[in-house]
Motif scaffolding. Structure first.
Motif, PDB file in Angstrom:
ATOM      1  N   VAL A   3       0.852  -1.181   0.000  1.00 59.82           N
ATOM      2  CA  VAL A   3       0.000   0.000   0.000  1.00 59.82           C
ATOM      3  C   VAL A   3       0.891   1.236   0.000  1.00 59.82           C
ATOM      4  CG1 VAL A   3      -1.825   1.266   1.189  1.00 59.82           C
ATOM      5  CG2 VAL A   3      -1.774  -1.235   1.301  1.00 59.82           C
ATOM      6  N   ARG A   4       0.703   2.088  -1.006  1.00 60.67           N
ATOM      7  CA  ARG A   4       1.483   3.316  -1.116  1.00 60.67           C
ATOM      8  C   ARG A   4       0.746   4.427  -0.364  1.00 60.67           C
ATOM      9  NH1 ARG A   4       5.192   3.529  -5.103  1.00 60.67           N
ATOM     10  NH2 ARG A   4       4.656   5.670  -5.693  1.00 60.67           N
ATOM     11  N   VAL A   5       1.353   4.921   0.705  1.00 59.67           N
ATOM     12  CA  VAL A   5       0.685   5.837   1.630  1.00 59.67           C
ATOM     13  C   VAL A   5       1.289   7.235   1.541  1.00 59.67           C
ATOM     14  CG1 VAL A   5       0.094   6.289   4.045  1.00 59.67           C
ATOM     15  CG2 VAL A   5       0.199   3.928   3.201  1.00 59.67           C
ATOM     16  N   ASP A  27       3.950  -4.460   4.475  1.00 58.36           N
ATOM     17  CA  ASP A  27       3.035  -4.326   3.342  1.00 58.36           C
ATOM     18  C   ASP A  27       2.681  -2.875   3.027  1.00 58.36           C
ATOM     19  OD1 ASP A  27       1.702  -4.102   5.764  1.00 58.36           O
ATOM     20  OD2 ASP A  27      -0.152  -5.025   5.046  1.00 58.36           O
ATOM     21  N   MET A  28       3.480  -1.920   3.532  1.00 59.02           N
ATOM     22  CA  MET A  28       3.211  -0.500   3.288  1.00 59.02           C
ATOM     23  C   MET A  28       4.499   0.245   3.025  1.00 59.02           C
ATOM     24  SD  MET A  28       0.555   0.348   6.390  1.00 59.02           S
ATOM     25  CE  MET A  28      -0.710  -0.869   6.853  1.00 59.02           C
ATOM     26  N   GLU A  29       4.350   1.367   2.313  1.00 57.92           N
ATOM     27  CA  GLU A  29       5.476   2.274   2.150  1.00 57.92           C
ATOM     28  C   GLU A  29       4.960   3.703   2.081  1.00 57.92           C
ATOM     29  OE1 GLU A  29       7.621   2.484  -1.542  1.00 57.92           O
ATOM     30  OE2 GLU A  29       6.054   1.357  -2.596  1.00 57.92           O
ATOM     31  N   VAL A  30       5.724   4.633   2.632  1.00 56.05           N
ATOM     32  CA  VAL A  30       5.382   6.049   2.560  1.00 56.05           C
ATOM     33  C   VAL A  30       5.970   6.620   1.277  1.00 56.05           C
ATOM     34  CG1 VAL A  30       5.650   8.308   3.644  1.00 56.05           C
ATOM     35  CG2 VAL A  30       5.297   6.284   5.072  1.00 56.05           C
ATOM     36  N   ALA A  49      -0.137   7.655  -5.063  1.00 59.02           N
ATOM     37  CA  ALA A  49      -0.447   7.024  -3.776  1.00 59.02           C
ATOM     38  C   ALA A  49      -1.749   6.233  -3.872  1.00 59.02           C
ATOM     39  CB  ALA A  49      -0.559   8.086  -2.682  1.00 59.02           C
ATOM     40  N   ASP A  50      -1.836   5.184  -3.073  1.00 57.64           N
ATOM     41  CA  ASP A  50      -3.077   4.414  -2.978  1.00 57.64           C
ATOM     42  C   ASP A  50      -4.008   4.995  -1.931  1.00 57.64           C
ATOM     43  OD1 ASP A  50      -2.193   2.391  -4.830  1.00 57.64           O
ATOM     44  OD2 ASP A  50      -0.952   1.568  -3.215  1.00 57.64           O
ATOM     45  N   LEU A  51      -3.412   5.604  -0.897  1.00 54.59           N
ATOM     46  CA  LEU A  51      -4.196   6.072   0.242  1.00 54.59           C
ATOM     47  C   LEU A  51      -3.540   7.304   0.846  1.00 54.59           C
ATOM     48  CD1 LEU A  51      -5.893   4.053   3.017  1.00 54.59           C
ATOM     49  CD2 LEU A  51      -4.176   5.733   3.694  1.00 54.59           C
ATOM     50  N   VAL A  52      -4.365   8.254   1.265  1.00 57.40           N
ATOM     51  CA  VAL A  52      -3.877   9.461   1.933  1.00 57.40           C
ATOM     52  C   VAL A  52      -4.394   9.470   3.359  1.00 57.40           C
ATOM     53  CG1 VAL A  52      -3.721  11.965   1.888  1.00 57.40           C
ATOM     54  CG2 VAL A  52      -4.029  10.695  -0.255  1.00 57.40           C
ATOM     55  N   LEU A  76      -7.757   9.896 -10.304  1.00 60.45           N
ATOM     56  CA  LEU A  76      -7.429   9.453  -8.941  1.00 60.45           C
ATOM     57  C   LEU A  76      -8.568   8.633  -8.344  1.00 60.45           C
ATOM     58  CD1 LEU A  76      -5.888  12.800  -7.600  1.00 60.45           C
ATOM     59  CD2 LEU A  76      -4.688  10.845  -8.618  1.00 60.45           C
ATOM     60  N   ALA A  77      -9.336   7.994  -9.208  1.00 61.25           N
ATOM     61  CA  ALA A  77     -10.535   7.289  -8.760  1.00 61.25           C
ATOM     62  C   ALA A  77     -10.240   6.194  -7.733  1.00 61.25           C
ATOM     63  CB  ALA A  77     -11.273   6.697  -9.953  1.00 61.25           C
TER      64      ALA A  77
END
Length: 221
Positions: A3-5, A27-30, A49-52, A76-77
């Motif tokens: 997950v790209r955060v 399973d995540m990266e900033v 990013a996947d999530l903000v 960015l849907a």
């Protein structure tokens, strides 16, 4: 899947603390940090990013407007927004949900809960801590200033209205299936169709629609 955060908060120490925590998860990266809402929107586009994780109160452009811009951008849907709130004092959380946020996170949450929250929202689920979230929505939708929805549940079938009611009360797909005597797959299908008909991005917006339309009354169990 990693997950790209993106972290958006005007307090450097808060961003750095969250960054260390997120980077500790395998399973995540900033992929970026933003100190303003405008920077957040720009970095979401640039870093994919996947999530903000989005603070509400920021200079230049606040988190609500930043969320609205992200949600309105077709490119960015797939981006999810998890809003930071102080919970008891932040009266903007409903507006953030209306703007397209997928849920909210209390700022003093425990580290493990933050990581679980990111995974939950990134996976397409929404509305963390449904009990407190529903109470928060109820609290502010009682206000006469609450804006009516532009699309209500009239377009839904009876079964879809039942599903919408249960989503608003915090039930997940498995619990909805058990309550209505359906298979989990059928329950998931009904939730997806309901979101499609109402133009909702996720379950968080379904809850807002349910309360604003009067389908679920504030204080109802």
């Amino acid at each position: 899947m990693t997950v790209r955060v993106l972290l958006a908060d005007d307090q450097t120490l808060v961003r750095e603390a969250f960054a260390m925590l997120v980077e500790s998860a395998p399973d995540m990266e900033v992929v970026g940090q933003a100190a303003t809402g405008r920077q957040a929107v720009e970095l979401v586009r640039a870093r994919r990013a996947d999530l903000v994780v989005m603070d509400i109160r920021m200079p230049d452009l606040d988190g609500i407007e930043a969320t609205r811009l992200i949600a309105a951008d077709d490119d960015l849907a797939g981006v999810r927004v998890l809003v930071l709130t102080t919970y008891d004092t932040d009266e903007n959380i409903v507006e953030a949900l209306r703007a397209g946020a997928s849920g909210f996170l209390v700022k003093d949450t425990r580290p493990a809960e933050l990581l679980d929250a990111i995974r939950t929202v990134a996976a397409g689920e929404a509305l963390l801590s449904p009990g407190p979230t529903a109470r928060l929505i109820e609290r502010f939708l009682r206000s006469p200033a609450a804006a009516p929805v532009t699309a209500g549940p009239d377009c839904l079938s009876d079964r879809e209205r039942e599903v919408l009611t249960l989503v608003a009360r915090g039930l997940n797909n498995t619990e909805i299936a058990e309550t209505l005597g359906l298979s989990p797959l059928t329950a998931k299908t009904h939730v997806s169709r309901t979101m499609g008909k109402l133009g909702a991005r996720d379950r968080a917006q379904l809850v807002v629609v349910a309360y604003e339309s009067g389908l679920v009354a504030p204080g109802a169990g």
